[in-house]
Motif scaffolding. Structure first.
Motif, PDB file in Angstrom:
ATOM      1  N   VAL A  61      35.440  55.294  90.968  1.00  0.00           N
ATOM      2  CA  VAL A  61      35.788  56.690  91.214  1.00  0.00           C
ATOM      3  C   VAL A  61      37.302  56.808  91.261  1.00  0.00           C
ATOM      4  O   VAL A  61      37.956  56.079  92.005  1.00  0.00           O
ATOM      5  CB  VAL A  61      35.185  57.192  92.544  1.00  0.00           C
ATOM      6  N   MET A  62      37.848  57.710  90.451  1.00  0.00           N
ATOM      7  CA  MET A  62      39.287  57.916  90.437  1.00  0.00           C
ATOM      8  C   MET A  62      39.699  58.839  91.579  1.00  0.00           C
ATOM      9  O   MET A  62      38.980  59.774  91.921  1.00  0.00           O
ATOM     10  CB  MET A  62      39.734  58.505  89.092  1.00  0.00           C
ATOM     11  N   GLY A  63      40.854  58.591  92.150  1.00  0.00           N
ATOM     12  CA  GLY A  63      41.316  59.402  93.271  1.00  0.00           C
ATOM     13  C   GLY A  63      41.842  60.765  92.871  1.00  0.00           C
ATOM     14  O   GLY A  63      42.232  61.543  93.731  1.00  0.00           O
ATOM     15  N   MET A  96      45.404  55.158  95.726  1.00  0.00           N
ATOM     16  CA  MET A  96      44.191  54.819  94.982  1.00  0.00           C
ATOM     17  C   MET A  96      43.731  53.391  95.248  1.00  0.00           C
ATOM     18  O   MET A  96      42.625  53.018  94.896  1.00  0.00           O
ATOM     19  CB  MET A  96      44.409  54.996  93.471  1.00  0.00           C
ATOM     20  N   GLY A  97      44.604  52.566  95.824  1.00  0.00           N
ATOM     21  CA  GLY A  97      44.209  51.213  96.178  1.00  0.00           C
ATOM     22  C   GLY A  97      44.357  50.194  95.071  1.00  0.00           C
ATOM     23  O   GLY A  97      43.860  49.072  95.197  1.00  0.00           O
ATOM     24  N   GLU A 114      45.224  54.702 104.732  1.00  0.00           N
ATOM     25  CA  GLU A 114      45.484  55.915 103.946  1.00  0.00           C
ATOM     26  C   GLU A 114      45.123  57.126 104.800  1.00  0.00           C
ATOM     27  O   GLU A 114      44.112  57.136 105.507  1.00  0.00           O
ATOM     28  CB  GLU A 114      44.660  55.913 102.660  1.00  0.00           C
ATOM     29  N   ARG A 115      45.957  58.158 104.740  1.00  0.00           N
ATOM     30  CA  ARG A 115      45.720  59.331 105.587  1.00  0.00           C
ATOM     31  C   ARG A 115      44.844  60.392 104.922  1.00  0.00           C
ATOM     32  O   ARG A 115      44.345  61.269 105.619  1.00  0.00           O
ATOM     33  CB  ARG A 115      47.054  59.934 105.994  1.00  0.00           C
ATOM     34  N   GLN A 116      44.642  60.334 103.606  1.00  0.00           N
ATOM     35  CA  GLN A 116      43.792  61.310 102.927  1.00  0.00           C
ATOM     36  C   GLN A 116      42.344  60.828 102.920  1.00  0.00           C
ATOM     37  O   GLN A 116      42.040  59.748 102.400  1.00  0.00           O
ATOM     38  CB  GLN A 116      44.264  61.530 101.495  1.00  0.00           C
ATOM     39  N   THR A 117      41.453  61.647 103.444  1.00  0.00           N
ATOM     40  CA  THR A 117      40.047  61.272 103.572  1.00  0.00           C
ATOM     41  C   THR A 117      39.427  60.978 102.215  1.00  0.00           C
ATOM     42  O   THR A 117      38.691  59.995 102.045  1.00  0.00           O
ATOM     43  CB  THR A 117      39.262  62.392 104.275  1.00  0.00           C
ATOM     44  N   MET A 118      39.720  61.818 101.228  1.00  0.00           N
ATOM     45  CA  MET A 118      39.116  61.643  99.908  1.00  0.00           C
ATOM     46  C   MET A 118      39.502  60.310  99.285  1.00  0.00           C
ATOM     47  O   MET A 118      38.671  59.617  98.692  1.00  0.00           O
ATOM     48  CB  MET A 118      39.540  62.796  98.990  1.00  0.00           C
ATOM     49  N   LEU A 119      40.762  59.927  99.444  1.00  0.00           N
ATOM     50  CA  LEU A 119      41.208  58.648  98.891  1.00  0.00           C
ATOM     51  C   LEU A 119      40.567  57.480  99.634  1.00  0.00           C
ATOM     52  O   LEU A 119      40.237  56.454  99.033  1.00  0.00           O
ATOM     53  CB  LEU A 119      42.731  58.548  98.940  1.00  0.00           C
ATOM     54  N   CYS A 120      40.378  57.618 100.940  1.00  0.00           N
ATOM     55  CA  CYS A 120      39.711  56.567 101.703  1.00  0.00           C
ATOM     56  C   CYS A 120      38.274  56.392 101.239  1.00  0.00           C
ATOM     57  O   CYS A 120      37.782  55.263 101.092  1.00  0.00           O
ATOM     58  CB  CYS A 120      39.748  56.893 103.194  1.00  0.00           C
ATOM     59  N   GLU A 121      37.576  57.508 101.011  1.00  0.00           N
ATOM     60  CA  GLU A 121      36.188  57.437 100.548  1.00  0.00           C
ATOM     61  C   GLU A 121      36.108  56.807  99.164  1.00  0.00           C
ATOM     62  O   GLU A 121      35.234  55.967  98.899  1.00  0.00           O
ATOM     63  CB  GLU A 121      35.581  58.839 100.533  1.00  0.00           C
TER      64      GLU A 121
END
Length: 700
Positions: A61-63, A96-97, A114-121
């Motif tokens: 999954v791309m960020g 994006m890791g 990471e502070r953005q939830t979507m990027l963490c998921e």
């Protein structure tokens, strides 16, 4: 995160379609979040060449498009793994890791922040897909979360201001590493900070008191990033600022399509080095790599490679002798012209097309092209620059006939190595063979010896006396001697170049080049003398490789051991000797496996063209164990790969390493996932489901 098998199948099916049309026709795809899918498609397209391993995995999954644009490439991320120390890592700006994933491979524990939830998921999902089970994910601002005690801390500060504009000064990035520095270094042994390629290196050294190394990383001639390496020991033992600056070691690296350029030097050595200026142009012109120029290596190059600088601000170098290990592009100079309006006016007639470059010159390259009328492109290179004590000059060049090799030059302090040490301990096959090259006709000297590769005389070699033809029958492997460049008259009455060779019995033969005698001293024409190969090249390759342990890189019918079923790759072998081969593959490398089996391969030098029967030696052999590049592959799986075998549940990467590239492949979208089939010779079929091997069979 809106991710499910239907979204994945939609993305795979429409990856090459017009995304605007997909958005306008979203009503045709009920149950599909089309805007999210389109964002994923656009992000994947950005990463196709930048991050091929992730692009090929349909489950990744791309960020988003912006993180995909800002993330590191696979090449630079893998390079950062070499900089990690110890067994634990913490990335405080995960994104994006990509950097984090490659840096964490093989470590005992790695912490992603990471502070953005979507990027963490997205990261949690991707790390699971990539079988990275040594990772802990923390959501939140790294400055507010407790800092863990780890071996290495990594962070990539955001380089945009509040208004969206770009910033390059380290103190203006977010988070402010300069302000945070002391606390960070107290929790780790090594701190790695990624910065913009526009960063001011001198200012970075002043701002970070614990910096010991700076790495300037480029890809295909474009500077991508600057990495600062900070050490706790430096911080704890730091004295004066001036002394610290002098100890910083600069690492320059450029990942080219055909090799890697490396150059290492210390700032203290550059500071005390003196430029050596040329009073006249030599035979070769050197243009330093972009990473070398960014690092500020202007003066130390002169001493390290025995080259002379054109002028103080030109940053071009010259020499009479070839310095094949120079970190940058190397050209042979065909002609040097004084710059004048008359020269400029008549230049188009002599040089209708060229790649123009201007350094420390009165005109830009575009202005020079417009004034001269020379078309852009072609194989000719025209450099315009100032030559100290002479003035503006134009240099007509072409690329030197050598392979861009991996160059490692360690200069200064504990990193210092003499020039002879570098030659005696190269790290790659490219470096071992980088100084071996064929010569142009006007460089050949009387008595130079050649090995005859053919069974019968090539008709281009004409005997000077009747009856000389019989002298060459069954002379494969015999040694012929270059005698002289002689003149002969063509049908138009012009004097052309002919090369005279003496057979083993001393009879003279001629090879007609069809080149004019007037071109003997201003051209590097290398005649394709069919069947003759320089003996000194074979002897030097044998000297460099004999008794050395190397690793086989590929496995095909060009490796001969009498048993095609026992071909192996990625295994160590000991080179017994290097002798002559065939006209198309002039080098025959004979070696022994660990179990005593003998084999040989026929190959050619780096820089030679590959053909149906010959592959350059650098694609066959390596000085380092390839297994070191794949820390996530188990020893059991690696053993299967070495014997060209597979087993169920192997990944696509592992199967490609074992089997090679398939002749063709097919993909099928199903409700349960993506099915992929690879087809090989003999009707063999390998079927993958979601990136894992599930079935092996044969075509009906």
């Amino acid at each position: 995160m809106n991710w499910n098998p239907e979204i994945k199948t939609f993305i795979v099916k429409h990856i090459d379609e017009n995304t605007d049309r997909l958005l306008l026709s979203a009503h045709r795809f009920p149950g599909i979040d089309v805007p999210f899918a389109v964002d994923q498609i656009l992000a994947r397209r950005q990463l196709k060449n930048k991050l091929p391993e992730w692009y090929e995995n349909a489950d990744i999954v791309m960020g988003g498009r912006i993180p995909a644009e800002q993330c590191s490439s696979e090449l630079t991320a893998r390079y950062k793994r070499e900089l990690v120390v110890g067994e634990t890592l913490c990335d405080l700006t995960g994104g994006m890791g990509v950097d984090f994933y490659y840096m964490s491979r093989g470590l005992a524990k790695a912490i992603y922040t990471e502070r953005q939830t979507m990027l963490c998921e997205a990261a949690a999902h991707n790390f699971k897909v990539l079988n990275a089970d040594n990772i802990e994910i923390r959501e939140g601002d790294g400055r507010q979360l407790p800092l863990p005690d780890v071996s290495t801390i990594y962070l990539d500060p955001a380089r945009r201001a509040c208004d969206g504009s770009r910033v390059y000064d380290l103190a203006e990035c977010e988070p402010d590493v300069v302000e945070w520095h002391d606390e960070l270094i107290s929790h780790c042994q090594r701190l790695i900070v990624k910065m913009s390629p526009m960063a001011d290196i001198a200012r970075v050294v002043k701002l970070l008191p614990s910096v010991t190394e700076l790495h300037v990383v480029a890809v295909k001639g474009e500077c991508k990033e600057v990495l600062a390496i900070c050490e706790k020991e430096r911080k704890e033992g730091a004295c004066g600022m001036d002394e610290r600056q002098g100890d910083v070691t600069m690492h320059c690296i450029d990942f080219k399509s055909n090799g890697i350029v490396r150059y290492v030097f210390s700032r203290s050595e550059e500071a005390v080095a003196e430029s050596v200026f040329a009073s006249a142009m030599g035979r070769y012109l050197y243009e330093p790599d972009v990473a070398v120029l960014k690092a500020g290596a202007y003066k130390s190059l002169c001493r390290a490679f025995e080259v002379k600088k054109l002028d103080v601000n030109s940053h071009l170098y010259t020499s009479d002798e070839l310095r094949s290990d120079f970190p940058g592009r190397i050209f042979e100079i065909d002609d040097t012209l004084d710059f004048s309006s008359k020269t400029l006016k008549n230049m188009k007639k002599k040089i209708p097309q060229a790649n123009i470059s201007a350094r420390n010159f009165t005109m830009t390259a575009d202005q020079l092209r417009a004034r001269s009328g020379i078309k852009d492109g072609g194989e000719v290179y025209l450099f315009a620059s100032a030559l100290k004590g002479v003035g503006n000059v134009l240099m007509k060049c072409r690329k030197a006939a050598l392979l861009l090799c991996v160059v490692l030059c360690c200069l200064g302090c504990a990193f210092a190595q003499s020039k002879s040490d570098r030659k005696n301990s190269p790290e790659t096959v490219e470096e071992l063979l980088s100084g071996i090259a064929m010569h142009s006709p006007y460089m050949w000297h009387q008595g130079m010896e050649f090995v005859y590769m053919n069974e019968s005389l090539n008709m281009l070699l004409v005997p000077e006396e009747a009856g000389g033809l019989q002298d060459t029958l069954s002379y494969r492997g015999s040694v012929w001697t270059f005698d002289a460049i002689v003149s002969e008259e063509d049908w138009m009455g012009q004097q052309t170049i002919a090369l005279r060779f003496l057979s083993p019995s001393g009879k003279a033969f001629r090879y007609s080049t069809n080149r004019l005698m007037t071109q003997a001293s201003d051209t590097a024409y290398i005649p394709a003398i069919s069947g003759l190969y320089p003996k000194h090249v074979i002897e030097k390759v044998n000297e460099k490789l004999c008794a050395r342990t190397l690793y086989i890189l590929i496995n095909d019918d060009r490796i001969s051991d009498g048993d095609s079923l026992r071909f192996e790759k990625f295994v160590p072998v000991v080179v017994d000797s290097v002798t002559y081969g065939t006209e198309l593959a002039p080098l025959e490398v004979r070696y022994t496996y660990a179990d005593g089996r003998k084999a040989f391969l026929r190959t050619s030098l780096p820089g030679a063209r590959e053909n149906a029967t010959s592959t350059v030696i650098t694609r066959f052999l390596s000085t380092t164990d390839p297994y070191l590049n794949y820390p996530n592959i188990s020893r059991e799986t690696w053993s299967l790969i070495q014997h060209n075998d597979v087993e169920i549940d192997m990944t696509r990467e592992e199967c490609r390493l074992s089997l090679g590239k398939p002749q063709k492949y097919e993909t099928f979208n199903t409700r349960s996932g993506l099915i992929e089939r690879w087809f090989y010779t003999g009707g063999r079929v390998y079927e993958f489901w979601d990136g894992r091997l599930t079935r092996v069979g044969r075509e009906k």
